[in-house]
Every structure is written in structure tokens, then in C-alpha cells.
Design an enzyme around this catalytic site. Structure first.
Site, PDB file in Angstrom:
ATOM      1  N   HIS A  47       0.766  -1.137   0.012  1.00  0.00           N
ATOM      2  CA  HIS A  47       0.153   0.130  -0.036  1.00  0.00           C
ATOM      3  C   HIS A  47       0.971   1.110  -0.067  1.00  0.00           C
ATOM      4  O   HIS A  47       1.503   1.679   0.873  1.00  0.00           O
ATOM      5  CB  HIS A  47      -1.008  -0.007   1.231  1.00  0.00           C
ATOM      6  N   ARG A 102       3.018  16.742 -14.842  1.00  0.00           N
ATOM      7  CA  ARG A 102       2.299  17.166 -16.306  1.00  0.00           C
ATOM      8  C   ARG A 102       2.837  16.904 -17.705  1.00  0.00           C
ATOM      9  O   ARG A 102       2.142  16.735 -18.588  1.00  0.00           O
ATOM     10  CB  ARG A 102       2.696  18.975 -16.339  1.00  0.00           C
ATOM     11  N   ASP A 169      -6.418   3.181  -8.889  1.00  0.00           N
ATOM     12  CA  ASP A 169      -7.652   3.330  -8.062  1.00  0.00           C
ATOM     13  C   ASP A 169      -8.532   4.643  -8.532  1.00  0.00           C
ATOM     14  O   ASP A 169      -8.043   5.402  -9.089  1.00  0.00           O
ATOM     15  CB  ASP A 169      -7.172   3.771  -6.605  1.00  0.00           C
ATOM     16  N   GLY A 203      -9.131   8.409  -1.789  1.00  0.00           N
ATOM     17  CA  GLY A 203      -9.530   9.799  -1.490  1.00  0.00           C
ATOM     18  C   GLY A 203     -10.462   9.831  -0.130  1.00  0.00           C
ATOM     19  O   GLY A 203     -10.388   8.820   0.512  1.00  0.00           O
ATOM     20  N   HIS A 230      -9.590   1.315  -0.426  1.00  0.00           N
ATOM     21  CA  HIS A 230      -9.649   1.993   0.820  1.00  0.00           C
ATOM     22  C   HIS A 230     -11.050   1.968   1.520  1.00  0.00           C
ATOM     23  O   HIS A 230     -11.662   2.158   1.080  1.00  0.00           O
ATOM     24  CB  HIS A 230      -9.204   3.372   0.837  1.00  0.00           C
ATOM     25  N   GLU A 233     -10.780   3.958   6.923  1.00  0.00           N
ATOM     26  CA  GLU A 233      -9.625   5.204   7.333  1.00  0.00           C
ATOM     27  C   GLU A 233     -10.056   6.167   7.959  1.00  0.00           C
ATOM     28  O   GLU A 233      -9.543   6.607   8.952  1.00  0.00           O
ATOM     29  CB  GLU A 233      -8.835   5.428   5.932  1.00  0.00           C
ATOM     30  N   ASP A 311       2.049   4.070   2.452  1.00  0.00           N
ATOM     31  CA  ASP A 311       1.190   4.831   2.115  1.00  0.00           C
ATOM     32  C   ASP A 311       1.542   6.139   1.252  1.00  0.00           C
ATOM     33  O   ASP A 311       1.602   6.016   0.012  1.00  0.00           O
ATOM     34  CB  ASP A 311       0.076   5.477   3.472  1.00  0.00           C
TER      35      ASP A 311
END
Ligand SMILES: Nc1ncnc2c1ncn2[C@@H]1O[C@H](CCC(=O)c2cccc(C(=O)O)c2)[C@@H](O)[C@H]1O
Ligand SMILES: [Zn+2]
EC number: 3.5.4.40
Length: 373
Positions: A47, A102, A169, A203, A230, A233, A311
Site C-alpha cells: 500500500h 504534467r 484507483d 480519497g 481503501h 480509514e 502509504d
């Protein structure tokens, strides 16, 4: 399942992490020894986020290239910039770093440098969470994006021997448009990268109910991807149940609030649904108040397959080795306990069976050699 054996036989540790019945000098020496053991231990990281792994050097380089950004160019100033008041603030800062990426070359460089850092820590295998929607919506061509991550993956494996795999994700807060786009990028045979193994959801969780993503996870799973959302959390255990019930979750990102629900813990343990625990992240985003209040010990005691992960390591001032050291303190682990923890990650990984057997054997031989010194 490998259960993590507790630290034994060298004096007991208090919850505060000091050895209680040994002289201080021995305790310090022992802690140093354990850190050295962790540094050389072959590991799997399950993760870790792509953009969240950008080192201060890479972030400041990118920030200098894009002076319109509010991200500091000075690595020292980044420490303050990466201090979060809550989870929403963390996501705001995270997206300001996403804005720095970018071009396909930025993507390739970032990915290769992430692999270099993982290799430095003796990570042999990593599943890196990537949010392709965030890059394609910012104008990076989708084909060029896939080529950039794949080029970096192959180059990193050749140069460092570290095997990278991808988890794509959905940034849930960006809505169903993001879910559709992520699913398309993950399942279209002409685009889907060779290294892609799993499908996730990241998110904020508050105000982003998991069940709405069921059709997208159905499609991803039907296309052969593994499900690793996720959940739990920043919201309660119901979110973890939702991930299990509606999203086919095979592992749970964080799952911190599972500790509030004994039935859920029993379910996770019985079905060998691993938790991807990221202790320092939970403190940095203020999901958990202090490390000593972290429920990782409750997970282990309930028989849940616990893995330890980093993470967004530079954003949280940590790395995987530090997270293993945190786990050693919170779970009172010695070298064998740490090796068992590393093997939990191998077991819960999406490596094929021969790959798992090879990495588990490498962990065992490293540990035996260390203990025979
Ligand atoms: N601990 C974490 N827990 C959860 N997620 C974490 C964690 N660490 C990192 N992430 C990442 O945070 C991003 C969130 C992105 C997001 O919400 C969003 C919303 C609206 C628009 C856009 C955009 O791109 O335009 C993006 C995801 O990419 C996810 O992979
Ligand atoms: Zn995460």
C-alpha cells in the site's frame, strides 16, 4: 496464516517501547540491532501511492519547473508544507503535488525514482497505487501515460531487481465520471498495462458511499483485477462491510475502524482479508490520535492478517523501514516477529505462488543468517 509472534526472551518491553528489565545501554543497542535487521530484511510493500511517494528532491525539482505552483521548492520548507491539519487538508496538499506532474517524462521519472527508493529499502515487490484519472484529466495522453509507467517498471526491474505492479484507483470524491474513466483505462485491452494487477478506491470517505462504485468493481473483477479499496480509514466499520459486500474487497486499505466491530474483525480473520495498515499515515492525517492508540495490536490479537505499509512516505516523514520499526514497538516484535510480518505481506500480495515461495524463502534465509551471527 502466519501469526506474528511477540518479542520474547530478551527482556520485556513496555508499551512505550523501552526495555524495562535491561540496562538502558543494552536497550539502545538492541533497538539499533533491530533497525539494522529491518533495513536488510527483504520486504513486500502493498500500500503505497505513486504521487505520494515523490521524494522531497523530486517534488522540489518539479516545483521549480512549475513556478505557478504553491508547492515550495525548498526541501526544508516541504516539511512544514507536509504537516496536515486533517484528512481534507492532506488531500488538498496531495492534489497540489499531483498538479506538478504534467508530462509523460514527469511520470516516468517519478515512477523510476519511487522504485529506486523501494530498492534501497530491500523491497523486492511492490504494488503501487496509481490514479490515472488525475493525470489524464490534467491533459496527459492516456497511451503516453501507460507507456511511461511501463517503461519505468521494466527499467527499474532490470536495474534494481525490484518488481513493481500497479493498482489503479478511483478517486472517489471525483465522482462516477472518474469511476468510469478509471474502469475504462483498467479494462480496455488496448490500454491496460501489463503490470496492472488490482483496482482500488481512494480519497476521502466521508460523503462518498462505497456501494455506488459496485458496477465499476464488478467490471474490473470480471476483467481479472483484484479488489483493494481503501475503507475504514476516516469512517466507521460500516464502510469496511460495504467494501466487502459491494466491492469484492480482497484486502482493505487501512481498515482502521474495523477495531470498533468485533464481528467484522472475526470476519476479516476467518476470510483472510488482509488489512493494509499504515500507522504513521493515520497519525499524520489525524485519523488516529497517537501511535500508542493505534489499533494494530487489536487486529493481531483478533487473528487478522496484518500487513504494514507506508502509504505516502515522504509526505508523512516516514518510509517502509520506519513503519516496520513502529510495528515492532507497538506489537513488541523481535526479529522472528518482524520476519513473520514481512511474510504476511508476501501471503497477502498478488504475486504468483512461485514468486511468493521465493520471497518467503528469502526472508527465512536472511533471518536465519542474521540470528546465527
Ligand atoms: N491515505 C490515503 N487515503 C486515501 N487516498 C489517498 C491516501 N493517500 C493518497 N491517496 C490518494 O489521494 C487521491 C485523492 C484524489 C481525490 O480525492 C480527487 C478528488 C477530486 C478530484 C481529483 C483530481 O485528480 O482531479 C482527485 C487519490 O489519488 C488517492 O490515491
Ligand atoms: Zn492509501
Amino acid at each position: 496464516m502466519i501469526r506474528v509472534p511477540p518479542h520474547r526472551g530478551r527482556g520485556r518491553r513496555s508499551r512505550g517501547g523501552t526495555l524495562t528489565d535491561r540496562p538502558a545501554a543494552h536497550a539502545a543497542g538492541e533497538a539499533r540491532d533491530l533497525h539494522a535487521f529491518i533495513a536488510g530484511l527483504p520486504k513486500a510493500e502493498l500500500h503505497v501511492h505513486h504521487v505520494g511517494s515523490a521524494s522531497p528532491r523530486i517534488v522540489s525539482e518539479l516545483a521549480a519547473r512549475h513556478p505557478d505552483s504553491k508547492v515550495p521548492t525548498d526541501p526544508e520548507a516541504l516539511v512544514d508544507y507536509f504537516t496536515f491539519t486533517d484528512f481534507a487538508h492532506f488531500i488538498e496538499v496531495y492534489l497540489s503535488v499531483v498538479d506538478l506532474i504534467r508530462t509523460p517524462e514527469d511520470v516516468r521519472l517519478l515512477t523510476f525514482e519511487v522504485a529506486r527508493e523501494l530498492a534501497r529499502q530491500q523491497v523486492r515487490y511492490a504494488e503501487l497505487t496509481i490514479t490515472p484519472f488525475s493525470s489524464t484529466r490534467r491533459g496527459i495522453d492516456e497511451r503516453a501515460f501507460m507507456d511511461a509507467i511501463e517503461d519505468a517498471r521494466k527499467a527499474a526491474e532490470a536495474e534494481f531487481g525490484t518488481v513493481l505492479r500497479w493498482c489503479f484507483d478511483i478517486p472517489g470524491e471525483a465522482g462516477l465520471e472518474a469511476a468510469e474513466e478509471t474502469t475504462r483505462l483498467a479494462t480496455d485491452d488496448r490500454l491496460r498495462p501489463e503490470g496492472l494487477v488490482s483496482f482500488g478506491l481512494g480519497g476521502p470517505e466521508i460523503g462518498v458511499p462505497r456501494p455506488q462504485f459496485k458496477p465499476y468493481f464488478d467490471r474490473a473483477v470480471a476483467a481479472g483485477l483484484r479488489s483493494v479499496p481503501h475503507a475504514g480509514e476516516t469512517t466507521g466499520p460500516q464502510t469496511v462491510w460495504d467494501a466487502l459486500t459491494h466491492l469484492h474487497a480482497e484486502r482493505i486499505g487501512h481498515g482502521t475502524s474495523s477495531a470498533q466491530d468485533p464481528k467484522l474483525l472475526a470476519h476479516l480473520a476467518e476470510h483472510r482479508i488482509a488489512l493494509e495498515v499504515c500507522p504513521t499515515s493515520n497519525i499524520a492525517t489525524r485519523a488516529v490520535r497517537t501511535l500508542d492508540e493505534h489499533p494494530i495490536g487489536e487486529f493481531v490479537r483478533a487473528g487478522v492478517l496484518v500487513t504494514v505499509n507506508s502509504d505516502d512516505p515522504p509526505m508523512f516523514g516516514t518510509d517502509l523501514n520506519s513503519e516496520y520499526a513502529v510495528a515492532a514497538r507497538l506489537l513488541d516484535l523481535d526479529e522472528r516477529g518482524l520476519a513473520a510480518l514481512a511474510k504476511n505481506a508476501v501471503e497477502a500480495s498478488f504475486l504468483d505462488e512461485p514468486g511468493k515461495a521465493r520471497l518467503a524463502a528469502e526472508i527465512d534465509s536472511y533471518t536465519s543468517a542474521w540470528l546465527a551471527r
